[in-house]
Each structure stands twice: as structure tokens, then as C-alpha cells.
Design a protein around this motif. Structure first.
Motif, PDB file in Angstrom:
ATOM      1  N   ILE A 167      13.336 -18.765   3.124  1.00 36.82           N
ATOM      2  CA  ILE A 167      12.619 -17.518   2.864  1.00 36.82           C
ATOM      3  C   ILE A 167      13.639 -16.400   2.850  1.00 36.82           C
ATOM      4  O   ILE A 167      14.468 -16.297   3.745  1.00 36.82           O
ATOM      5  CB  ILE A 167      11.556 -17.231   3.948  1.00 36.82           C
ATOM      6  CG1 ILE A 167      10.522 -18.356   3.983  1.00 36.82           C
ATOM      7  CG2 ILE A 167      10.860 -15.904   3.708  1.00 36.82           C
ATOM      8  CD1 ILE A 167       9.495 -18.200   5.082  1.00 36.82           C
ATOM      9  N   SER A 168      13.583 -15.578   1.847  1.00 36.43           N
ATOM     10  CA  SER A 168      14.538 -14.481   1.755  1.00 36.43           C
ATOM     11  C   SER A 168      14.373 -13.543   2.939  1.00 36.43           C
ATOM     12  O   SER A 168      13.272 -13.150   3.306  1.00 36.43           O
ATOM     13  CB  SER A 168      14.320 -13.704   0.460  1.00 36.43           C
ATOM     14  OG  SER A 168      15.215 -12.623   0.383  1.00 36.43           O
ATOM     15  N   MET A 169      15.502 -13.194   3.555  1.00 40.98           N
ATOM     16  CA  MET A 169      15.479 -12.317   4.726  1.00 40.98           C
ATOM     17  C   MET A 169      15.400 -10.857   4.304  1.00 40.98           C
ATOM     18  O   MET A 169      16.395 -10.139   4.297  1.00 40.98           O
ATOM     19  CB  MET A 169      16.728 -12.553   5.586  1.00 40.98           C
ATOM     20  CG  MET A 169      16.833 -13.962   6.125  1.00 40.98           C
ATOM     21  SD  MET A 169      15.502 -14.308   7.284  1.00 40.98           S
ATOM     22  CE  MET A 169      16.076 -15.849   7.976  1.00 40.98           C
ATOM     23  N   GLU A 170      14.242 -10.430   3.897  1.00 38.34           N
ATOM     24  CA  GLU A 170      14.091  -9.045   3.485  1.00 38.34           C
ATOM     25  C   GLU A 170      14.119  -8.134   4.705  1.00 38.34           C
ATOM     26  O   GLU A 170      13.713  -8.507   5.792  1.00 38.34           O
ATOM     27  CB  GLU A 170      12.766  -8.852   2.748  1.00 38.34           C
ATOM     28  CG  GLU A 170      12.692  -9.626   1.430  1.00 38.34           C
ATOM     29  CD  GLU A 170      11.383  -9.375   0.722  1.00 38.34           C
ATOM     30  OE1 GLU A 170      10.903  -8.236   0.778  1.00 38.34           O
ATOM     31  OE2 GLU A 170      10.853 -10.309   0.124  1.00 38.34           O
ATOM     32  N   GLY A 171      14.615  -6.926   4.508  1.00 36.84           N
ATOM     33  CA  GLY A 171      14.666  -5.974   5.606  1.00 36.84           C
ATOM     34  C   GLY A 171      13.289  -5.581   6.075  1.00 36.84           C
ATOM     35  O   GLY A 171      12.322  -5.631   5.331  1.00 36.84           O
ATOM     36  N   GLU A 172      13.192  -5.184   7.308  1.00 36.95           N
ATOM     37  CA  GLU A 172      11.917  -4.770   7.861  1.00 36.95           C
ATOM     38  C   GLU A 172      11.615  -3.331   7.470  1.00 36.95           C
ATOM     39  O   GLU A 172      12.471  -2.456   7.555  1.00 36.95           O
ATOM     40  CB  GLU A 172      11.951  -4.888   9.395  1.00 36.95           C
ATOM     41  CG  GLU A 172      12.111  -6.322   9.869  1.00 36.95           C
ATOM     42  CD  GLU A 172      12.088  -6.419  11.380  1.00 36.95           C
ATOM     43  OE1 GLU A 172      12.137  -5.358  12.032  1.00 36.95           O
ATOM     44  OE2 GLU A 172      12.018  -7.535  11.899  1.00 36.95           O
ATOM     45  N   ALA A 173      10.389  -3.102   7.038  1.00 40.49           N
ATOM     46  CA  ALA A 173       9.998  -1.750   6.674  1.00 40.49           C
ATOM     47  C   ALA A 173       9.984  -0.860   7.914  1.00 40.49           C
ATOM     48  O   ALA A 173       9.675  -1.311   9.013  1.00 40.49           O
ATOM     49  CB  ALA A 173       8.613  -1.763   6.027  1.00 40.49           C
ATOM     50  N   ALA A 174      10.354   0.390   7.717  1.00 43.10           N
ATOM     51  CA  ALA A 174      10.424   1.309   8.855  1.00 43.10           C
ATOM     52  C   ALA A 174       9.049   1.600   9.419  1.00 43.10           C
ATOM     53  O   ALA A 174       8.901   1.908  10.592  1.00 43.10           O
ATOM     54  CB  ALA A 174      11.104   2.610   8.439  1.00 43.10           C
ATOM     55  N   ARG A 175       8.014   1.491   8.575  1.00 43.88           N
ATOM     56  CA  ARG A 175       6.650   1.749   9.034  1.00 43.88           C
ATOM     57  C   ARG A 175       5.674   1.050   8.107  1.00 43.88           C
ATOM     58  O   ARG A 175       6.014   0.690   6.979  1.00 43.88           O
ATOM     59  CB  ARG A 175       6.365   3.265   9.035  1.00 43.88           C
ATOM     60  CG  ARG A 175       6.404   3.892   7.645  1.00 43.88           C
ATOM     61  CD  ARG A 175       5.910   5.337   7.646  1.00 43.88           C
ATOM     62  NE  ARG A 175       5.952   5.932   6.330  1.00 43.88           N
ATOM     63  CZ  ARG A 175       4.990   5.789   5.422  1.00 43.88           C
ATOM     64  NH1 ARG A 175       3.941   5.043   5.690  1.00 43.88           N
ATOM     65  NH2 ARG A 175       5.095   6.374   4.242  1.00 43.88           N
ATOM     66  N   PRO A 176       4.460   0.827   8.555  1.00 43.71           N
ATOM     67  CA  PRO A 176       3.464   0.221   7.679  1.00 43.71           C
ATOM     68  C   PRO A 176       2.902   1.246   6.710  1.00 43.71           C
ATOM     69  O   PRO A 176       3.048   2.451   6.897  1.00 43.71           O
ATOM     70  CB  PRO A 176       2.388  -0.243   8.657  1.00 43.71           C
ATOM     71  CG  PRO A 176       2.482   0.740   9.778  1.00 43.71           C
ATOM     72  CD  PRO A 176       3.947   1.094   9.898  1.00 43.71           C
ATOM     73  N   MET A 177       2.271   0.765   5.643  1.00 46.21           N
ATOM     74  CA  MET A 177       1.575   1.663   4.733  1.00 46.21           C
ATOM     75  C   MET A 177       0.357   2.252   5.431  1.00 46.21           C
ATOM     76  O   MET A 177      -0.306   1.575   6.215  1.00 46.21           O
ATOM     77  CB  MET A 177       1.094   0.905   3.495  1.00 46.21           C
ATOM     78  CG  MET A 177       2.191   0.483   2.545  1.00 46.21           C
ATOM     79  SD  MET A 177       1.486  -0.321   1.076  1.00 46.21           S
ATOM     80  CE  MET A 177       2.961  -0.646   0.134  1.00 46.21           C
ATOM     81  N   ASN A 178       0.089   3.527   5.139  1.00 45.70           N
ATOM     82  CA  ASN A 178      -1.168   4.081   5.617  1.00 45.70           C
ATOM     83  C   ASN A 178      -2.275   3.675   4.653  1.00 45.70           C
ATOM     84  O   ASN A 178      -2.040   2.994   3.647  1.00 45.70           O
ATOM     85  CB  ASN A 178      -1.076   5.601   5.785  1.00 45.70           C
ATOM     86  CG  ASN A 178      -0.711   6.303   4.489  1.00 45.70           C
ATOM     87  OD1 ASN A 178      -1.158   5.918   3.395  1.00 45.70           O
ATOM     88  ND2 ASN A 178       0.115   7.346   4.591  1.00 45.70           N
ATOM     89  N   GLU A 179      -3.479   4.091   4.951  1.00 46.90           N
ATOM     90  CA  GLU A 179      -4.630   3.651   4.167  1.00 46.90           C
ATOM     91  C   GLU A 179      -4.530   4.091   2.711  1.00 46.90           C
ATOM     92  O   GLU A 179      -4.813   3.311   1.791  1.00 46.90           O
ATOM     93  CB  GLU A 179      -5.914   4.181   4.803  1.00 46.90           C
ATOM     94  CG  GLU A 179      -7.177   3.654   4.161  1.00 46.90           C
ATOM     95  CD  GLU A 179      -8.430   4.087   4.904  1.00 46.90           C
ATOM     96  OE1 GLU A 179      -9.520   4.019   4.306  1.00 46.90           O
ATOM     97  OE2 GLU A 179      -8.310   4.485   6.079  1.00 46.90           O
ATOM     98  N   ALA A 180      -4.088   5.313   2.480  1.00 48.02           N
ATOM     99  CA  ALA A 180      -3.984   5.823   1.106  1.00 48.02           C
ATOM    100  C   ALA A 180      -2.903   5.079   0.330  1.00 48.02           C
ATOM    101  O   ALA A 180      -3.092   4.743  -0.856  1.00 48.02           O
ATOM    102  CB  ALA A 180      -3.683   7.326   1.131  1.00 48.02           C
ATOM    103  N   GLU A 181      -1.782   4.787   0.996  1.00 49.02           N
ATOM    104  CA  GLU A 181      -0.701   4.070   0.325  1.00 49.02           C
ATOM    105  C   GLU A 181      -1.104   2.641   0.001  1.00 49.02           C
ATOM    106  O   GLU A 181      -0.785   2.122  -1.081  1.00 49.02           O
ATOM    107  CB  GLU A 181       0.550   4.095   1.209  1.00 49.02           C
ATOM    108  CG  GLU A 181       1.179   5.479   1.321  1.00 49.02           C
ATOM    109  CD  GLU A 181       2.190   5.586   2.449  1.00 49.02           C
ATOM    110  OE1 GLU A 181       2.989   6.541   2.437  1.00 49.02           O
ATOM    111  OE2 GLU A 181       2.160   4.723   3.364  1.00 49.02           O
ATOM    112  N   ALA A 182      -1.813   2.015   0.916  1.00 44.65           N
ATOM    113  CA  ALA A 182      -2.273   0.650   0.671  1.00 44.65           C
ATOM    114  C   ALA A 182      -3.243   0.610  -0.507  1.00 44.65           C
ATOM    115  O   ALA A 182      -3.207  -0.315  -1.333  1.00 44.65           O
ATOM    116  CB  ALA A 182      -2.934   0.088   1.923  1.00 44.65           C
TER     117      ALA A 182
END
Length: 992
Positions: A167-182
């Protein structure tokens, strides 16, 4: 000193050669089975698994204090509760038994909470904002050492150092998407994948990246859309942003048709080169051992001392659940069938194909990046694998259709029905689905992995909560499996962040491991003093070469040497008597395959002996008699493995000990006794099998010709007032469940609640009734009466005939929120008592005093309650009277039930509160004796005192009549009274 050496010195064993480090797991001698000792189902499955896999008695740990978390709304136990009631007792047991570094696999029998709430870690600086607040039981057990120490890095992506890549070791996102972004991302993906409206998709992506730039997948998708629109420069810019955010899927990027317009660009080649530099290597399959220092290398460092202070230095324990018997789970026969099949598969090398399902679902798309590399890996192993694409070759991309050789499947869809696929799984199949709620059994959403086991799979996994793709196995799971890894090794080598993943199945099954025969010759007769063993590794039929040999006694490793060296065992510090002895060989491959020969040996360094006679079978609930002789013993102790049960004092050298069969559980298990003599010297008896048979069959009630859903109830308030109610469920969140009715009605403390009804057993067989209550009182269920389990769970065992069985309860409310839940599992998949599985016969309750002030109008239906079936006739009489007549006398007519002739008019009218019932004798009419008028509400409408009842029951002393007249004591205003339906139904005091 290493823990292994400490254990050996503790047993008084000395090596003839230098110490050889502990080797890989995958054998029964390195497996611990955890049992909920209060659950008959848990005991039954655990002991059957022990028999099938020859698990040492000392590797069965019985936990009595597991909290009840089966009822809705409380599906998850907290992390602290999990540590205190499960993990710490397990590790304490391993430590006390000197097994901390000898156990590689911890597997759970059914009867444990499968989901753990870890929100208490929310303030830990290690946690990322996107981290899920739930973990699986097998996930926290895999990281048990770190969890018990209070560390939190095990919830990170890629926390599993045993992961072998893929599995490609992608970097961890700094924060999750909020509801509007999702919502924006979903809008963009729908336009891109489904609608093919690339301009609309680009607009949504551009709006999304104004605030959310952390996800490489978002930038990659936007690059694809821009490329399809001919915006090459912008597409390359987005692709570069994707690489900067962690995107490293070079194979997929190079072969993605949506980026075909960029392949001739030098900048594209440079970006692909950067991806390759970051792509993880896939390391060869490797056997697991808990004390190894794991990491991204081909061969882990062998740790002679287990260092639990560093997560990447080991301390993992492979963990699985043998099966789940709860709601939406599997039945006990299904689970036992899977385990029996698994136990016969080792080394059989079954043929078949692994199918990769390709569709537009994000669950499938997330793993499609790995499909082609996986096919290449399979080709190098000469194994068959095939991609089945939606819309190609009569395939839907959801399930393999019309395939008769399914040895594995990589599925990605929320809901499915395997039976519609017309495909067949071959023995040994691993089938799994990247569904976030595939193991969230408490939720109705998404098909559960129990569907796979029902149709022949031996192993699967699923999320207990919505998770990222790194929390699911990569398709390379099947590569490890075909290399010869066990089921548990295969799963944990293929998932980089397993804390939300529930792994289910026999952890030891390994169909593709080499077949090895271990020579089984050793000294005959009782052993004494020092015993020397020499193994001939080339003897017998073998496909692998033994490198080391281990000696195990009663589940403890007592000696280890290279295969061509002798094993010397000093028996003088071991208890006299009979012991389980195993000679285990470990081969020289990376997978370190294990094989063993087993026998019961006798050690005799003194003259004292103890004899335990064969144990007679008993039914569950009866006492188990253990008889024997123990000359010179001061007492005799009874053990189930290392679980102490009781002791007895011999008389004239003979002993008798009675053990409750409920402690042992149904099915076959093993007991032995230890005679205690002078200087606390112990002598062990032979290990004897005890068979606890199912309890006597509980016959079903005779079929009722009429009933209403749910159970009927009476609430007797402290002031003496009575209110009737009904419940459609004894658990859950329906409008007529126990807790909701109590909450809505607001009954005060001290209210007595009387419940009466019947529950349905869908199949004949053994069942476990699991009850939880916060109230005091008594319960009668299927022929058993017992106290309500206040503030705890209670398990009751039954062998039920298919059909309906009685249930009643008398409970008293207290100052706490009332809860009462009843749950059944065993011969059928688990279900809460409710819905179609619960009913009651109106009129079987005491009368209720609160009759609504109403008047008669509309239409009625009627049912007659008698001891014998007879057809009834009705006459239409004006002015609100109902006259019923028969050609012959009705014998023992006991009552009449009136209800709306049409369900759709229920609730639109009201009932008279007082009635007159008269019987005809000649030309004269006289009132029936002891008339009681009872009202009830249908469960769908709920027992609201503000709504009209759904039916009225006129109960009276039995009469023998040909004609009966019913009328309200106050005449109805206008209209005729119709009887739209007349049925005669049986009702008697004893309905068996």
C-alpha cells in the motif's frame, strides 16, 4: 535474562546446546484461546476449537468479568474497560504462566464486545484529528502491550511494523475534511466518475482546494479532470501538488487512461520518477513472532529480550475472533463448520482463483491501484487471479458471477447478497470487503462479513467504523496466504493500520504451508531423571527441512536445539504424573513453518500416584462426578487446564468431587486432578474428556390461531392504579421497546411491571439466552424461572424445539433509567427478542382499570376463544348489538375478542368502556358470570393513554351456548354494527 530462559530455568530445564531464539508462530503451542467463562456459547466454541487444533490446556484462559455490551446503544466498551476486563487479565495470565514471549496468537471465542470506544485518547498529542474514535477487539489486542502501557501511537496510519508492503505510504492529512468540504468532494467525484461532466467536476475540485489542500488523492483527481479537458499545464501542476501531498502510485499514474494526454511530457516522466522513489517495497512473506524487532526490511532482527517499551520492537500479538454469534452474525453451527473445515485444510494446497471486483464504488476504486501489481505477483507464484469489471463479460463488478472456483475475492461494495451470484467458494477461501461497517454488527447499514462465512469462506475481515483504505487488507493478502502464511499472518502482513479492522476466522489455517511429518518416537514407559531425545528430521514424508526442534510440556517450551543435536530434559523438578508432550520442528524458511507430534507421557520420580476414572457424560445443568484414588494425598484439586475449579478431601485413599457442568459449558472439554501430598508435592492424573450434553429439549407451545405482535404488559403504580401496554421488542430503539415505553410513560420508582408473551425459536437446537437488566424481579422463560440480572448480564442455556416458547417477567422500577434486553443466539444467528420473534395472546392478562370515555360507532371484527375449533356464524343486528349463533352448542366458550374489521380504520374511532354479555337459554337471556372487560393497544401504535385501544377482550366464565349477545351498556348513536370476520381460536390454561 530473556523471558524464554527465565521460563526454562523456572521449570528446571537445562540445554545441551546454546540457546536458540524463539521462532515464528502459527502453531497451537504458541496460541492462546480467550473464553468468556459465563457464556455457554463461548465455552462451546472455544472447547471445540481446542479439540480441533490441539491447543494446550494451559493456553485456554477463562475470563469471568467480561461486561455485557450486546444491547443497542451500548455496542462499544470503553478502552479503559477493555484494558481492565480483557487485556490486563490476559497479559497477567501470560506473565504468571511465563508465556509472555511464548505466545504469538491470541484468538477470542464468541462472547466478547467486538468494538472499543477510544475517545479517551482524544487529547493525546499523538492522535491526528482524522483518527477514528472506535477500534476493534482484535486491533487493540494486536497492540495490547502499547495499549496497556497507555500509549497511543498504535492509532497512527502505518503503525504496523509487521506490514510487508503493498500500500502506498501516503502522507497523513493535517486535518479531516469538514462537512462542506466532504460534500464538495462527493459532488466533484459524482460529476467525474458517474456523470462524466468534467467541467462541473473541475469547478467543484477548484472550489474544494481553496480550503483543503492536504489530500494527494484530491489533487490527483483534479489533474485527471484537467487532462481530460485538454488543460495540460494545469493538469501537471495539480499532479505535482498531488506528489507533494503524498501521492506515490506510479503504476496507476502511468497506466491511467485519463492522463494519456500527459505521457509525452517530460515533466510527467519526472513526476512519475519521484513517485517511484517514494513507493514502498513489498517484502517477502515472513513468519510472525511476538519478540521480533519488526520494520520495513526483508528479515526482522531476532530479539532475545522482548522490549515492550518500543512499539516497533515487537510486543504485537496476532489476533482474530473465531466467530461472531450476535445480531447479523453467524449461528454456532455455521462457526463450528468453518472451524472444522479450517482444521482439515493445512497443507492441502487447494486450487482456485482470486477474483478482483472492479466497479465505480469508492470501496473498489481505493484498491484498484494495486490490482495490476497484484496480478504480476500472482503470476510469479503460478496462481490464478482475474479482474472482473462492471459491464464486461456479463459481470456486475460487485460479486463474481457464475464462478465455481472462488478461492479468494477482493470486493468493494456496501451491500450484496452472495446467494444471487451463483458462485461457489472452494474450501480455504479468503473473501473480504473494504466496507467501513462490514463488522459494525450493531448497524443495519452495509452487508456484514457473516455473509461470506455462511457461503463457505474460512476467513474475512471488516471495519467496525468508517476507516481509511490503509485500515483494510491490500490484495497482497492472498500472496502471503499462497506463500504458506497462516490466516492471521496473512492478514496482518497486508494491512498497515489494523486498529479498526476486525479479523475473523481460524488464525492457524494455512492451506499452502508445506506438509511436514515429525518423527514420533521417544523413550517408552515413565520418564525419570534426565531424558535425552534425538530427532531425525529427514524421517517421514516432508516437503521442508527442519532447522530447529523444540520440546513442549503442558504448553511450556522446556528445551530447544538445532535439528541435528539432542534435546535433554531434566524431569526431576516437574510434577509426577501425566503430561502433554509435544515435539515441534521449525523449518529454515522465512516463514518458519512449524509441525508437531504429540503424546501423553508419564513422569515418575517418586512413588505417589493419582488415578482419575473415566467421566460419565451429563446434561448441562447437572453435576459432573469425578471419582478416583489418590493414596496418601491430603487433598485433590480439580482443574480445567490451569483453571482451578474446586478441591476434595480423599477418604481411605478415594475421592469424589462434584463440579457444576454450567462452569464447564456444553460440549466436550478436558479435566484433570492434582493430588497434593506432603511438602506440597503434586501429582497429576491423566487428562480425561468430559462430555456435557445439551439440556433436555424444551417443547414448543401448541400453535396459537390468533395473536398480536410483541408482549403484553401491566404497569401497577405505587398508588394501585393499573395501566396496560405492549412492547414490540425487548431491546432496541423502537417506539415500543422497553426503555422507550418506560421513558414515555414516566412511571415512578416502585412501579411493578408485568410482562407476558411468547418468543420464537426459528430452528431447533442449542441456544443461549442473554439477558441484561437494571431492575429487580423475576423471569420465567421456556420452563426456567430465575431472578432478573440486576446491573449485569445473565446467560441461560436451552435446547429449544422450533416454534413458540413462553416468556414472562415481573420487574420493579427503581431510581435509575430502566433497561431490559433479551438476546438469543445459538442454533440460529443471533437476534433480539422483538418483531416477528415476539408475540402475545390478548386476554391472557389481568384486567386493567383505566377505561377510556368513548362511544360506539364503526365496524367490528370478532374472534372467539374456546377449547375446541368450531366455525361460528354472525348475524347483523341494528342498534349496536352483536348476536352470535352456532348450529350446535359451543363447549367452554371463554371469551370474545373484538377488533376493527379493517386495520386502516383503527384509531379513527373509540370503544365503549362497559359491555353486557348475555347467553340464551330457550327464549330467555341471562348475563354470563364474572365478566371482565380488557383493553389493549397494537404495538405499532404504542401504549399511549391518549389514544384509543386497538382491541377489547370480553372475558367470562366458560359457558356452553348456541347463541350469545354482546352490547354496550350505553347504546351507540346511529348506524349498524358489522362483524366483518369471524374466527374461532383455541385458548386454554395449558397450551402445550
Amino acid at each position: 535474562m530473556s523471558r524464554t530462559k527465565a521460563a526454562l530455568l523456572f521449570l528446571g530445564i537445562w540445554f545441551a546446546v546454546g540457546h536458540v531464539s524463539a521462532r515464528a508462530g502459527g502453531g497451537p503451542e504458541r496460541t492462546l484461546v480467550v473464553v468468556n467463562s459465563r457464556s455457554p456459547v463461548s465455552l462451546r466454541v472455544a472447547h471445540e476449537y481446542q479439540r480441533l487444533r490441539s491447543i494446550p490446556d494451559s493456553h485456554m484462559v477463562y475470563l469471568p468479568g467480561v461486561p455485557d455490551y450486546y444491547y443497542p446503544g451500548q455496542a462499544a466498551m470503553t478502552l479503559t474497560e477493555c484494558k481492565e476486563s480483557i487485556l490486563v487479565p490476559i497479559l497477567d495470565y501470560l506473565d504468571a504462566q511465563k508465556l509472555l514471549n511464548e505466545i504469538d496468537v491470541i484468538t477470542y471465542a464468541p462472547g466478547f464486545p467486538y468494538i472499543i470506544n477510544i475517545t479517551e485518547l482524544a487529547n493525546d498529542h499523538v492522535l491526528r484529528p482524522f483518527t477514528q474514535d472506535m477500534a476493534s477487539l482484535t486491533g487493540v489486542t494486536y497492540f495490547a502491550s502499547a495499549v496497556v502501557q497507555g500509549r497511543a501511537e498504535w492509532v497512527r496510519r502505518h503503525a504496523n511494523a509487521y506490514f510487508r508492503g503493498g500500500i502506498s505510504m501516503e502522507g497523513e492529512a493535517a486535518r479531516p475534511m469538514n462537512e462542506a468540504e466532504a460534500a464538495l468532494r462527493q459532488e466533484a467525484q459524482d460529476a467525474y466518475y458517474q456523470q462524466k461532466n468534467f467541467a462541473a467536476a473541475l469547478k467543484s475540485f477548484q472550489e474544494l482546494v481553496q480550503t483543503y489542500r492536504e489530500d494527494g488523492g484530491v489533487w490527483y483527481d483534479m489533474a485527471c479532470v484537467q487532462s481530460l479537458l485538454g488543460l495540460k499545464s494545469q493538469a501537471l501542476d495539480s499532479l505535482e501538488r498531488a506528489v507533494g501531498a503524498g501521492w506515490s502510485h506510479s503504476f496507476h499514474t502511468t497506466n491511467d487512461p485519463d492522463l494519456a494526454g500527459l505521457r509525452s511530457e517530460s515533466r510527467f516522466a519526472q513526476l512519475v520518477g519521484k513517485m517511484k522513489q517514494r513507493e514502498p517495497r513489498r517484502y517477502p512473506s515472513h513468519g510472525f513472532r511476538t519478540g521480533a524487532v519488526w520494520g520495513q526490511s526483508e528479515t526482522p532482527q531476532r530479539a532475545s529480550v522482548w522490549d515492550a517499551s518500543r512499539l516497533d520492537d515487537g510486543g504485537y500479538y496476532l489476533s482474530t475472533l473465531l466467530g461472531y454469534t450476535g445480531v447479523r452474525g453467524n449461528s454456532v453451527p455455521e462457526i463450528l463448520s468453518v472451524l472444522e473445515t479450517s482444521s482439515e485444510l493445512d497443507g492441502t494446497r487447494p486450487g482456485g482463483t482470486v477474483y478482483l471486483m472492479k466497479n465505480s464504488d469508492m470501496r473498489s476504486r481505493g484498491r484498484q491501484l494495486m490490482f495490476e501489481p497484484f496480478l504480476e505477483e500472482m503470476r510469479t507464484r503460478s496462481r490464478k487471479a482475474q479482474i472482473l469489471t462492471e459491464g464486461e463479460g456479463n459481470q456486475d463488478g460487485v460479486l463474481p458471477l457464475q464462478k465455481k472456483d472462488v478461492l479468494g475475492a477482493v470486493i468493494g461494495t456496501a451491500d450484496f447478497d452472495w446467494s444471487t451470484s451463483k458462485s461457489t467458494m472452494v474450501p480455504g477461501a479468503l473473501v473480504e470487503n473494504a466496507t467501513s461497517w462490514g463488522c459494525a454488527y450493531w448497524a443495519k447499514d452495509e452487508t456484514k462479513i457473516s455473509e461470506f462465512f455462511r457461503h463457505g469462506a474460512v476467513g474475512s475481515s471488516g471495519g467496525v467504523v468508517s476507516s481509511s483504505m490503509t485500515s483494510f487488507p491490500a490484495p497482497f493478502l492472498h500472496c502471503h496466504y499462497f506463500d504458506g502464511s497462516s490466516l492471521a499472518e496473512s492478514f496482518y502482513q497486508s494491512v498497515s493500520s489494523p486498529y479498526t479492522l476486525l479479523v475473523v476466522g481460524d488464525p492457524l489455517v494455512k492451506p499452502f504451508a508445506p506438509i511436514t511429518t515429525v518423527p514420533s518416537s521417544w523413550p517408552e514407559g515413565p520418564w525419570s531423571g534426565e531424558v535425552s531425545l534425538k530427532v531425525l528430521p529427514d524421517a517421514g514424508e516432508t516437503t521442508s527441512r527442519a532447522e530447529t526442534v523444540e520440546a513442549w510440556i503442558d504448553g511450556w517450551q522446556v528445551a530447544e536445539a538445532f535439528a541435528d543435536r539432542p534435546l535433554k530434559i531434566d524431569t526431576r523438578d516437574l510434577d509426577d504424573g501425566f503430561h502433554d508432550f509435544r515435539l515441534v520442528t521449525v523449518d529454515s524458511s522465512l516463514l518458519e513453518h512449524r509441525a508437531f507430534a504429540q503424546a501423553q507421557i508419564e513422569i515418575r520420580n517418586h512413588q505417589s500416584l493419582v488415578h482419575l476414572e473415566e467421566i460419565e457424560p451429563v446434561r448441562l445443568g447437572e453435576g459432573v462426578a469425578l471419582k478416583g484414588t489418590a493414596s496418601g494425598a491430603q487433598k485433590v484439586e480439580v482443574y480445567q487446564g490451569e483453571r482451578y475449579l474446586r478441591d476434595a478431601t480423599p477418604t481411605n485413599g478415594e475421592f469424589l468431587a462434584i463440579v457444576s457442568s454450567d462452569m464447564l459449558g456444553p460440549g466436550k472439554s478436558f479435566l484433570h486432578v492434582r493430588a497434593v501430598g506432603a511438602e506440597d508435592r503434586r501429582v497429576r492424573s491423566r487428562r480425561r474428556e468430559v462430555w456435557v450434553q445439551d439440556p433436555a429439549k424444551q417443547r414448543a407451545l401448541k400453535p396459537a390461531q390468533w395473536s398480536l405482535p410483541g408482549v403484553a404488559g401491566i404497569a401497577v403504580l405505587p398508588n394501585g392504579d393499573k395501566e396496560s401496554f405492549s412492547l414490540t421488542s425487548l431491546a432496541g430503539a423502537t417506539s415500543s421497546s422497553f426503555a422507550d415505553v418506560c421513558s414515555r410513560e414516566g412511571w415512578p420508582e416502585g412501579t411493578k411491571l408485568e410482562l407476558q408473551g411468547e418468543f420464537h425459536a426459528p430452528l431447533e437446537g442449542f441456544y443461549e439466552l442473554h439477558l441484561y437488566s437494571t431492575l429487580e424481579g423475576s423471569i420465567s422463560c421456556a420452563g426456567k424461572e430465575f431472578a432478573a440480572p440486576q446491573w449485569e448480564s445473565r446467560f441461560e442455556s436451552y435446547y429449544l424445539e422450533e416454534g413458540w416458547h413462553e416468556f414472562s417477567a415481573q420487574l420493579t422500577t427503581n431510581e435509575y433509567f430502566p433497561q431490559f434486553h433479551a438476546y438469543l443466539s445459538g442454533a440460529a444467528p443471533g437476534f433480539f427478542l422483538g418483531g416477528e420473534q415476539l408475540r402475545h395472546v390478548p386476554g391472557s392478562r389481568a384486567p386493567v382499570d383505566d377505561k377510556p370515555q368513548i362511544q360506539l360507532h364503526g365496524s367490528y371484527g370478532a374472534k372467539f376463544l374456546t377449547d375446541r375449533d368450531r366455525e361460528g356464524e354472525s348475524q347483523i343486528i341494528p342498534s349496536g348489538e352483536i348476536t352470535l349463533s352456532w348450529d350446535k352448542y359451543q363447549s367452554n366458550l371463554r371469551g370474545v375478542l373484538l377488533f376493527p374489521a379493517s386495520p386502516e380504520i383503527e384509531g379513527e374511532w373509540t370503544w365503549p368502556e362497559e359491555w353486557i354479555v348475555e347467553k340464551r337459554s330457550g327464549r330467555n337471556w341471562s348475563k354470563v358470570a364474572n365478566l371482565d372487560v380488557q383493553f389493549g393497544w397494537s404495538p405499532e401504535r404504542g401504549p399511549r393513554k391518549t389514544s384509543a385501544p386497538s382491541w377489547v377482550y370480553l372475558d367470562f366464565s366458560p359457558v356452553k351456548v348456541r347463541e350469545l349477545r354482546l352490547r354496550p351498556s350505553t347504546p351507540a348513536a346511529g348506524g349498524l354494527v358489522r362483524i366483518a370476520e369471524v374466527e374461532v381460536a383455541e385458548r386454554s390454561s395449558k397450551r402445550r
